[in-house]
Design a protein around this motif. Structure first.
Motif, PDB file in Angstrom:
ATOM      1  N   CYS A  31      -2.165 -11.337  -9.353  1.00  0.00           N
ATOM      2  CA  CYS A  31      -2.017 -10.438  -8.210  1.00  0.00           C
ATOM      3  C   CYS A  31      -2.662 -11.077  -6.982  1.00  0.00           C
ATOM      4  O   CYS A  31      -3.826 -11.500  -7.031  1.00  0.00           O
ATOM      5  CB  CYS A  31      -2.660  -9.089  -8.508  1.00  0.00           C
ATOM      6  SG  CYS A  31      -2.593  -7.923  -7.131  1.00  0.00           S
ATOM      7  N   ASP A  33      -3.817  -9.720  -4.443  1.00  0.00           N
ATOM      8  CA  ASP A  33      -4.862  -8.883  -3.842  1.00  0.00           C
ATOM      9  C   ASP A  33      -6.149  -8.895  -4.665  1.00  0.00           C
ATOM     10  O   ASP A  33      -7.231  -9.093  -4.122  1.00  0.00           O
ATOM     11  CB  ASP A  33      -4.345  -7.453  -3.687  1.00  0.00           C
ATOM     12  CG  ASP A  33      -3.258  -7.350  -2.623  1.00  0.00           C
ATOM     13  OD1 ASP A  33      -3.613  -7.171  -1.452  1.00  0.00           O
ATOM     14  OD2 ASP A  33      -2.080  -7.488  -2.980  1.00  0.00           O
ATOM     15  N   CYS A  34      -6.041  -8.673  -5.966  1.00  0.00           N
ATOM     16  CA  CYS A  34      -7.245  -8.625  -6.815  1.00  0.00           C
ATOM     17  C   CYS A  34      -7.483  -9.915  -7.591  1.00  0.00           C
ATOM     18  O   CYS A  34      -8.478 -10.029  -8.305  1.00  0.00           O
ATOM     19  CB  CYS A  34      -7.167  -7.446  -7.775  1.00  0.00           C
ATOM     20  SG  CYS A  34      -5.770  -7.524  -8.927  1.00  0.00           S
ATOM     21  N   HIS A  49      -5.383  -0.929 -11.292  1.00  0.00           N
ATOM     22  CA  HIS A  49      -6.470  -0.427 -10.459  1.00  0.00           C
ATOM     23  C   HIS A  49      -7.501  -1.531 -10.242  1.00  0.00           C
ATOM     24  O   HIS A  49      -7.606  -2.479 -11.023  1.00  0.00           O
ATOM     25  CB  HIS A  49      -7.117   0.803 -11.095  1.00  0.00           C
ATOM     26  CG  HIS A  49      -6.146   1.934 -11.299  1.00  0.00           C
ATOM     27  ND1 HIS A  49      -5.967   2.952 -10.393  1.00  0.00           N
ATOM     28  CD2 HIS A  49      -5.275   2.189 -12.316  1.00  0.00           C
ATOM     29  CE1 HIS A  49      -5.054   3.804 -10.838  1.00  0.00           C
ATOM     30  NE2 HIS A  49      -4.611   3.354 -12.009  1.00  0.00           N
ATOM     31  N   LEU A  50      -8.280  -1.353  -9.175  1.00  0.00           N
ATOM     32  CA  LEU A  50      -9.284  -2.350  -8.851  1.00  0.00           C
ATOM     33  C   LEU A  50     -10.421  -2.355  -9.861  1.00  0.00           C
ATOM     34  O   LEU A  50     -10.995  -3.398 -10.172  1.00  0.00           O
ATOM     35  CB  LEU A  50      -9.826  -2.110  -7.433  1.00  0.00           C
ATOM     36  CG  LEU A  50      -8.801  -2.291  -6.301  1.00  0.00           C
ATOM     37  CD1 LEU A  50      -9.429  -1.956  -4.959  1.00  0.00           C
ATOM     38  CD2 LEU A  50      -8.274  -3.719  -6.290  1.00  0.00           C
ATOM     39  N   ARG A  61      -6.312   2.426  -6.445  1.00  0.00           N
ATOM     40  CA  ARG A  61      -5.176   1.628  -6.892  1.00  0.00           C
ATOM     41  C   ARG A  61      -5.122   0.337  -6.083  1.00  0.00           C
ATOM     42  O   ARG A  61      -5.362   0.333  -4.875  1.00  0.00           O
ATOM     43  CB  ARG A  61      -3.892   2.420  -6.716  1.00  0.00           C
ATOM     44  CG  ARG A  61      -2.632   1.714  -7.147  1.00  0.00           C
ATOM     45  CD  ARG A  61      -1.450   2.633  -6.960  1.00  0.00           C
ATOM     46  NE  ARG A  61      -0.210   1.953  -7.294  1.00  0.00           N
ATOM     47  CZ  ARG A  61       0.995   2.518  -7.218  1.00  0.00           C
ATOM     48  NH1 ARG A  61       1.103   3.790  -6.834  1.00  0.00           N
ATOM     49  NH2 ARG A  61       2.076   1.851  -7.535  1.00  0.00           N
ATOM     50  N   CYS A  62      -4.810  -0.758  -6.771  1.00  0.00           N
ATOM     51  CA  CYS A  62      -4.756  -2.049  -6.100  1.00  0.00           C
ATOM     52  C   CYS A  62      -3.546  -2.072  -5.166  1.00  0.00           C
ATOM     53  O   CYS A  62      -2.440  -1.644  -5.558  1.00  0.00           O
ATOM     54  CB  CYS A  62      -4.670  -3.174  -7.122  1.00  0.00           C
ATOM     55  SG  CYS A  62      -4.570  -4.831  -6.388  1.00  0.00           S
ATOM     56  N   SER A  65      -0.117  -3.490  -6.418  1.00  0.00           N
ATOM     57  CA  SER A  65       0.687  -2.825  -7.445  1.00  0.00           C
ATOM     58  C   SER A  65       2.111  -2.629  -6.942  1.00  0.00           C
ATOM     59  O   SER A  65       2.359  -2.369  -5.759  1.00  0.00           O
ATOM     60  CB  SER A  65       0.073  -1.481  -7.805  1.00  0.00           C
ATOM     61  OG  SER A  65      -1.241  -1.640  -8.301  1.00  0.00           O
TER      62      SER A  65
END
Length: 264
Positions: A31, A33-34, A49-50, A61-62, A65
């Motif tokens: 991902c 983002d995370c 989820h983070l 929620r990330c 997603s």
């Protein structure tokens, strides 16, 4: 699961090591983002989820997603990109590890007595150093007021420590010298004994040969002869004299035993 409103990411623009398209395995992606691996579901990053520990609760929620992935490359093209990336990383990695050499440890104190400058004898050199150290301690004690009063200044303590170390080195040197002399004496004694045995060996062999070749007197029972050994008699020459002597010894033994048994 509905796709997010973000524009789709092209698989050709994603690093090959962040994408898994191997056959027989579930397709997954890192991902953006995370920065964690998540499976692909209908060409979208599965909802996650983070905080994984609080999944299903109030964890946020990330944003990555349901991110759409545009598969604009095939599995073969992805595999070629992986091989190219692996070869590039291998070329950057040094195949040989270079270790910094360790510093040479200093010579232990117990070995200082065996080393001398310009091949000078260790013990005489240490004895002269010991005399100089003792004289330095005496001169300092005579000139220092604190040392004469019974105390110890820093200089006097340092001189005494140096003299004690030199004394210990002299003791070790004497012990090593004595040990070397004993070892040399033992080797010389062993060589002397060997030469002495070598000198008398012909005479010993001649005596053995003559003893084995001597004739045996007739009328005497002999032990079975063995190769390389002389015949040894097993029976006395005069049986009657032998029996009388045994009887006399038996009577003497009985008399001593009876006299010892009588009360004092």
């Amino acid at each position: 699961m509905r796709p997010s409103r973000r524009p789709a990411l092209k698989a050709s623009e994603i690093l090959p090591q962040n994408l898994n398209l191997r056959e027989g395995e579930r397709q997954s992606i890192v991902c953006p983002d995370c920065d964690s691996w998540h499976p692909l579901y209908r060409k979208m990053i599965k909802t996650h989820h983070l905080d994984r520990e609080a999944r299903g609760g109030r964890a946020p929620r990330c944003p990555g997603s349901a991110q759409l992935i545009d598969m604009d490359i095939s599995v073969e093209q992805w595999g070629e990109r992986m091989l190219a990336a692996d070869s590039t990383a291998t070329g950057r990695r040094s195949a040989r590890q270079h270790y910094k050499p360790l510093a040479q440890p200093p010579t232990p104190t117990y070995r200082l007595a065996t080393q001398g400058p310009q091949s000078a004898p260790a013990l005489p050199r240490l004895v002269s150093l010991l005399e100089r150290a003792r004289r330095a301690v005496d001169r300092h004690h005579a000139a220092c007021l604190a040392c004469r009063a019974g105390g110890r200044c820093d200089t006097g303590r340092a001189l005494e420590v140096r003299a004690a170390e030199t004394q210990a080195s002299c003791t070790i040197a004497r012990e090593q010298l004595h040990r070397q002399e004993r070892e040399q004496g033992g080797r010389s004694a062993a060589s002397t004994r060997w030469s002495q045995w070598a000198a008398v060996l012909p005479a010993v062999r001649d005596a053995d040969t003559r003893r084995t070749s001597m004739p045996v007197p007739p009328g005497r029972a002999e032990a079975p002869a063995r190769a390389g050994t002389a015949n040894v008699p097993t029976e006395p020459e005069n049986l009657e004299a032998h029996d009388r002597r045994q009887a006399e010894l038996g009577l003497q033994y009985a008399q001593r035993k009876s006299s010892a048994a009588l009360p004092a």
